[in-house]
Scaffold this active site. Structure first.
Site, short mmCIF file in Angstrom:
data_model
loop_
_atom_site.label_atom_id
_atom_site.label_comp_id
_atom_site.label_asym_id
_atom_site.label_seq_id
_atom_site.Cartn_x
_atom_site.Cartn_y
_atom_site.Cartn_z
N GLY A 1 0.84 -1.20 0.00
CA GLY A 1 0.00 0.00 0.00
C GLY A 1 0.88 1.25 0.00
O GLY A 1 2.09 1.16 0.15
N LEU B 1 -8.61 -6.71 4.30
CA LEU B 1 -8.06 -6.68 2.93
C LEU B 1 -6.55 -6.83 2.92
O LEU B 1 -5.96 -6.97 1.84
CB LEU B 1 -8.45 -5.36 2.23
CG LEU B 1 -9.81 -5.32 1.53
CD1 LEU B 1 -10.95 -5.33 2.53
CD2 LEU B 1 -9.93 -4.10 0.65
N THR C 1 2.08 -13.72 5.54
CA THR C 1 1.15 -12.60 5.72
C THR C 1 -0.29 -13.10 5.61
O THR C 1 -1.14 -12.75 6.42
CB THR C 1 1.36 -11.52 4.63
OG1 THR C 1 2.72 -11.19 4.59
CG2 THR C 1 0.52 -10.30 4.89
N TYR D 1 -0.54 -18.92 -3.22
CA TYR D 1 -1.46 -17.82 -2.99
C TYR D 1 -2.89 -18.33 -2.87
O TYR D 1 -3.62 -18.01 -1.94
CB TYR D 1 -1.32 -16.78 -4.12
CG TYR D 1 -2.25 -15.62 -3.99
CD1 TYR D 1 -2.26 -14.83 -2.84
CD2 TYR D 1 -3.12 -15.29 -5.03
CE1 TYR D 1 -3.12 -13.75 -2.73
CE2 TYR D 1 -3.98 -14.21 -4.93
CZ TYR D 1 -3.98 -13.45 -3.78
OH TYR D 1 -4.84 -12.39 -3.67
N LYS E 1 -5.17 -18.18 0.63
CA LYS E 1 -6.47 -17.51 0.73
C LYS E 1 -7.59 -18.53 0.99
O LYS E 1 -8.55 -18.23 1.69
CB LYS E 1 -6.77 -16.69 -0.53
CG LYS E 1 -5.89 -15.46 -0.72
CD LYS E 1 -5.80 -14.53 0.49
CE LYS E 1 -7.08 -13.85 0.86
NZ LYS E 1 -6.89 -12.83 1.94
#
Ligand code: UDP
Length: 331
Positions: free
Chosen positions: A36, A76, A95, A149, A153
């Protein structure tokens, strides 16, 4: 509502923060600025209902306080982007798995509702399009980083659903399909900001593979409307929803569309996948969501056309042509 947005300085998080503030909600964001940017939220600083913490979501002390002061968490924060997934797989897994576990544990402690961002990646190489929320999933081998990934998720989804089942924690999962708009960076591989920046510079527009693979691109404003709609719908709790556009386009046609809209002299070139990513990289041929579930619940349909959205991205980058950070962005 008092909303906490993890990853709130990111592309989608910052648009969500704006929309919630505009609706009169209180918004706190936490972001470690790993992907970000502070610049995405700088214009919100000073707003009486806005607070921010530049910190990682795995800092339990900080997160405990923030979660104790909110009603709804929009989770998010995640490591995203195919380029990042391939180049920094440890960061991606840690993460996504540890961060989400922390968020859910604290949400349960303070009984906060959680809106969990997931991804179309969880469908893997499902061959039957469009993808429905309850479809089977087919993933590649663990030796190919890309699949970590999707697995990380999917693990987040399992954990959120488990908290709902076992502790009645109110959670809603939304699977975002390719979302685009201003503030998205091409640094981690996303195709639209890359094509737009290449087109604006007159540099070659790099189509990976043969360009016949397709995607559906959703305007971030439509994504945010869906996410807030889901947060406000009691009937969404405990469920998974696709959030995406159904306007399908090949990547080659996308390159041509960007070139035309940007009025660019760039040539369109083809780059083999092995050169773009890594040896043995597997791409998806088609990725199309079935959005009938969210449509039934909220009467939701995306409003922006692809051309309108692409234009907003072109305008955004045109306005940043002299920006230092922007010019450091590799094309
Ligand atoms: N892509 C491309 N050129 C680029 C970046 C991406 O042709 O410079 C392709 C990529 O191989 C994929 C599609 O565009 O087929 C969408 O890529 P992105 O990483 O944006 O999203 P995802 O693959 O996660 O759907």
């Amino acid at each position: 509502m008092r909303a906490l947005i993890t990853g709130g300085a990111g592309f989608i998080g910052s648009h969500l923060a704006e929309a919630l503030l505009a609706q009169g909600h209180q918004v706190t964001i936490i972001d470690d600025l790993s992907t970000g940017r502070f610049e995405n939220i700088a214009h919100l600083v000073g707003h009486p209902s806005f607070r921010f913490a530049i910190e990682t979501i795995t800092n339990e002390t900080v997160m405990d306080r923030l979660v104790s002061e909110c009603d709804v968490i929009f989770h998010l924060a995640a490591a995203v982007g195919v380029q990042l997934v391939v180049s920094r797989p440890v960061q991606v897994i840690e993460t996504n798995v540890y961060g989400s576990a922390m968020v859910l544990r604290l949400a349960n402690r303070y009984r906060c509702k959680v809106l969990l961002a997931s991804t179309s990646e969880v469908y893997g190489k499902g061959v039957q399009v469009p993808f429905r929320e309850d479809d089977d999933r087919l993933l590649g081998p663990t030796t190919r980083s890309r699949w970590s990934y999707a697995c990380s998720k999917a693990m987040d989804e399992f954990l959120a659903l488990a908290y709902h089942k076992q502790h009645r924690l109110p959670i809603v999962i939304f699977r975002l399909f390719n979302t685009i708009g201003p503030r998205q960076t091409g640094r981690y591989g996303m195709v639209v900001p890359r094509f737009v920046r290449q087109a604006l510079r007159g540099a070659p527009i790099t189509v990976y593979g043969d360009g016949r693979q397709t995607r559906c691109f959703l305007d971030v404003r439509d994504a945010v409307r869906a996410i807030i709609g889901l947060a406000e719908a009691p009937a969404a709790v405990g469920q998974v929803f696709n959030v995406g556009s159904t306007e399908e386009i090949t990547i080659l046609a996308l390159a041509q569309r960007v070139k035309t809209l940007a009025d660019s002299p760039s040539e369109i070139v083809f780059v083999p996948y092995e050169q773009a990513y890594e040896e043995g990289f597997e791409d998806f041929q088609r990725r199309v969501p079935d959005i009938s579930k969210i449509e039934r619940l909220l009467g939701y349909r995306p409003r922006y056309s692809l051309d309108e959205t692409l234009q907003s991205v072109i305008d955004y980058f045109r306005g940043r042509e002299h920006d230092q950070d922007n010019t450091a962005d590799p094309v």
